[in-house]
Design an enzyme around this catalytic site. Structure first.
Site, PDB file in Angstrom:
ATOM      1  N   THR A 195      39.213  41.077  42.928  1.00  0.00           N
ATOM      2  CA  THR A 195      39.736  40.185  41.912  1.00  0.00           C
ATOM      3  C   THR A 195      38.560  39.416  41.390  1.00  0.00           C
ATOM      4  OG1 THR A 195      41.830  39.940  43.034  1.00  0.00           O
ATOM      5  CG2 THR A 195      41.122  38.074  41.708  1.00  0.00           C
ATOM      6  N   ARG A 223      55.427  43.890  43.297  1.00  0.00           N
ATOM      7  CA  ARG A 223      54.592  43.090  44.208  1.00  0.00           C
ATOM      8  C   ARG A 223      53.672  42.163  43.408  1.00  0.00           C
ATOM      9  NH1 ARG A 223      48.847  42.167  45.253  1.00  0.00           N
ATOM     10  NH2 ARG A 223      48.703  41.512  47.420  1.00  0.00           N
ATOM     11  N   VAL A 224      53.628  40.919  43.830  1.00  0.00           N
ATOM     12  CA  VAL A 224      52.739  39.937  43.217  1.00  0.00           C
ATOM     13  C   VAL A 224      51.838  39.384  44.310  1.00  0.00           C
ATOM     14  CG1 VAL A 224      52.646  37.644  42.138  1.00  0.00           C
ATOM     15  CG2 VAL A 224      54.330  39.322  41.352  1.00  0.00           C
ATOM     16  N   GLY A 247      40.935  39.354  48.096  1.00  0.00           N
ATOM     17  CA  GLY A 247      41.354  40.031  49.322  1.00  0.00           C
ATOM     18  C   GLY A 247      42.860  40.177  49.392  1.00  0.00           C
TER      19      GLY A 247
HETATM   20  C1  SD4 Z   1      45.872  40.463  45.469  1.00  0.00           C
HETATM   21  N1  SD4 Z   1      44.034  39.005  45.939  1.00  0.00           N
HETATM   22  O1  SD4 Z   1      46.596  40.878  44.583  1.00  0.00           O
HETATM   23  C2  SD4 Z   1      44.465  40.089  45.099  1.00  0.00           C
HETATM   24  C3  SD4 Z   1      43.631  41.291  45.167  1.00  0.00           C
HETATM   25  C4  SD4 Z   1      42.218  41.030  45.443  1.00  0.00           C
HETATM   26  O2  SD4 Z   1      40.156  41.613  46.113  1.00  0.00           O
HETATM   27  O3  SD4 Z   1      41.714  39.983  45.481  1.00  0.00           O
HETATM   28  N2  SD4 Z   1      41.403  41.913  45.739  1.00  0.00           N
HETATM   29  O4  SD4 Z   1      46.225  40.385  46.638  1.00  0.00           O
END
Ligand code: SD4
Length: 337
Positions: A195, A223-224, A247
Site C-alpha cells: 500500500t 473485503r475491506v 501489511g
Molecule cells: C490491506 N493494508 O488491504 C492493506 C494492504 C497492504 O501492503 O498494505 N499491503 O490490508
C-alpha cells in the site's frame, strides 16, 4: 516501479539508509538531527517517485493535503503496480476493488472502500471529505458518487492482472506474501501486499496523510482492509503527528494501529518507538499469526522526525525534503531473518 539495481547502500547513524542515486552520488543523512521542513515520507520504494511528485507542491509553499493527494496518484496510475490503484490485482471473482483514505490538518477525513471502475480512489476520498457530510463511502455508492463528481468509469482489470488472476484460479491458494517490494518478480507470486501510505508536513507546519491500495490480491469479494479505515491505516493529529500502515490490514484494524501510533507519540514516544510498540502488541496478541504475516507502521511527529517498524524484515520507506529527494530507509523489524 523503481529499479532496485540503481540503489546504493550507505550506512548512517542508527538506521540503514539507501540513497537512490540517479547521478551516482549517494547522499548521507544524519538521522539524529531533526529534518528540515517541509518533508514528505511514504511507504516502500515506490514512495520515492510519489514523494517527488508531492515535493512539487511542498517546495513551492503548497498545502500538505494537496501534496499527499498528488503524490499517491503516481503509484495509483502506474500500470506496473499491481498493489495500488488502476492496475491493482482483482478480488477472487475478478473485480478490481480499491480502498483509499485522506486526512488533513484540521482532522477532516474522507475515504472510499471497495470502490470499482475508478482509477484514482484517493481523489474520490478527498471529495467525500470536502463535499459530503460523511467520512466513508463504499462499493456501488462510492462509484456512483465518483461518477457524479465527474470521474471517468473505466474497466481497471489489465491483461496482466487478468492473467495473474486466471493463474491463481488454478489453485485458489490464498496465502499473503511477505514484503513483496523486496522480492524479484516470480510467476505465481501474487504480490498480495503493498500500500502507499504518505505523510507530509508543509512549510506552515501542517500535517496531512493519504493511504491507497488495491488490498489483498484475490481477496474475498467485499473485503475491506485497514487503508480506508481512519485510525487503522491512517491517522493524523496536527498537534502531534501522523501515522500510516502497510501489511495485513486485519491485524491493523484489530489494534486501531495508526491511531495508537499517534497517541503514543503524544505521550512522548519517538516515531519509531511508537510504531514498535504497536507492532509488539500485534505480535503479543497473535504470536503464531505474526510469524506468517507482515505489518509495518510509518510515522512522523510534528517536528518532522520520522520512523518505522515492522513485524518482518524488508519494510522500507522513502523520505524527501530539501536535503534529500530520493532516500530509502530500511525500517527496523521484530524478526530479522
Ligand atoms: C490491506 N493494508 O488491504 C492493506 C494492504 C497492504 O501492503 O498494505 N499491503 O490490508
Amino acid at each position: 516501479m523503481y529499479n532496485r539495481r540503481k540503489f546504493l547502500k550507505i550506512s548512517a547513524a542508527g538506521a540503514s539508509i539507501i540513497a537512490v542515486s540517479k547521478s551516482a552520488f549517494a547522499k548521507s543523512i544524519n538521522k539524529t538531527t531533526t529534518p528540515v521542513l517541509p518533508i514528505v515520507i511514504s511507504t516502500w520504494n515506490f514512495g520515492i517517485q510519489a514523494n517527488q511528485e508531492a515535493w512539487k507542491t511542498l517546495s513551492t509553499g503548497g498545502r500538505s493535503l494537496d501534496a499527499v493527494e498528488a503524490g499517491v496518484k503516481i503509484p495509483e496510475a502506474d500500470m506496473k503496480n499491481h498493489t495500488v490503484g488502476r492496475a491493482g490485482y482483482p478480488d477472487r471473482d475478478g473485480h478490481v476493488t480499491l480502498d483509499a483514505s485522506i486526512m488533513d490538518e484540521f482532522g477532516n477525513c474522507g475515504a472510499v472502500a471497495a470502490i470499482e471502475y475508478i482509477a484514482h480512489p484517493i481523489s474520490v476520498a478527498r471529495l467525500v471529505m470536502e463535499k459530503t457530510p460523511h467520512v466513508l463511502l463504499v462499493g456501488e455508492g462510492a462509484t456512483q458518487f465518483a461518477v457524479e463528481q465527474g470521474f471517468k468509469k473505466e474497466d481497471l482489470l489489465t491483461p496482466e492482472s487478468k492473467a495473474a488472476w486466471q493463474e491463481w484460479l488454478k489453485t485458489e491458494k490464498y496465502a499473503p506474501v511477505i514484503d513483496i517490494e523486496n522480492k524479484q518478480e516470480v510467476p505465481g507470486d501474487h504480490h498480495n501486499h503493498d500500500t502507499i501510505g504518505m505523510l507530509a508536513i508543509d512549510a506552515k507546519g501542517n500535517i496531512s496523510g493519504a493511504c491507497t491500495t488495491s488490498g489483498m490480491a484475490f481477496k474475498l469479494r467485499g473485503r475491506v482492509g485497514d487503508s480506508p479505515i481512519i485510525g487503522a491505516g491512517l491517522y493524523v493529529d496536527n498537534e502531534v503527528g501522523g501515522a500510516t500502515s502497510t501489511g495485513v490490514g486485519e491485524e491493523v484494524i484489530r489494534n486501531a494501529g495508526s491511531f495508537l501510533v499517534v497517541e503514543l507519540m503524544r505521550q512522548g514516544y519517538s516515531p519509531e518507538d511508537a510504531c514498535k510498540e504497536v507492532v509488539n502488541r500485534i505480535i503479543k496478541k497473535k504470536p503464531d499469526t505474526a510469524k506468517q504475516i507482515q505489518v509495518g507502521f510509518l510515522a512522523i511527529n510534528k517536528k518532522g522526525e520520522h520512523g518505522a517498524y515492522a513485524i518482518q524484515k524488508g519494510f522500507q520507506y522513502a523520505v524527501c525534503n530539501q536535503d534529500t529527494q530520493d532516500t530509502l530507509i530500511n525500517g527496523k523489524s521484530f524478526y530479522n531473518l
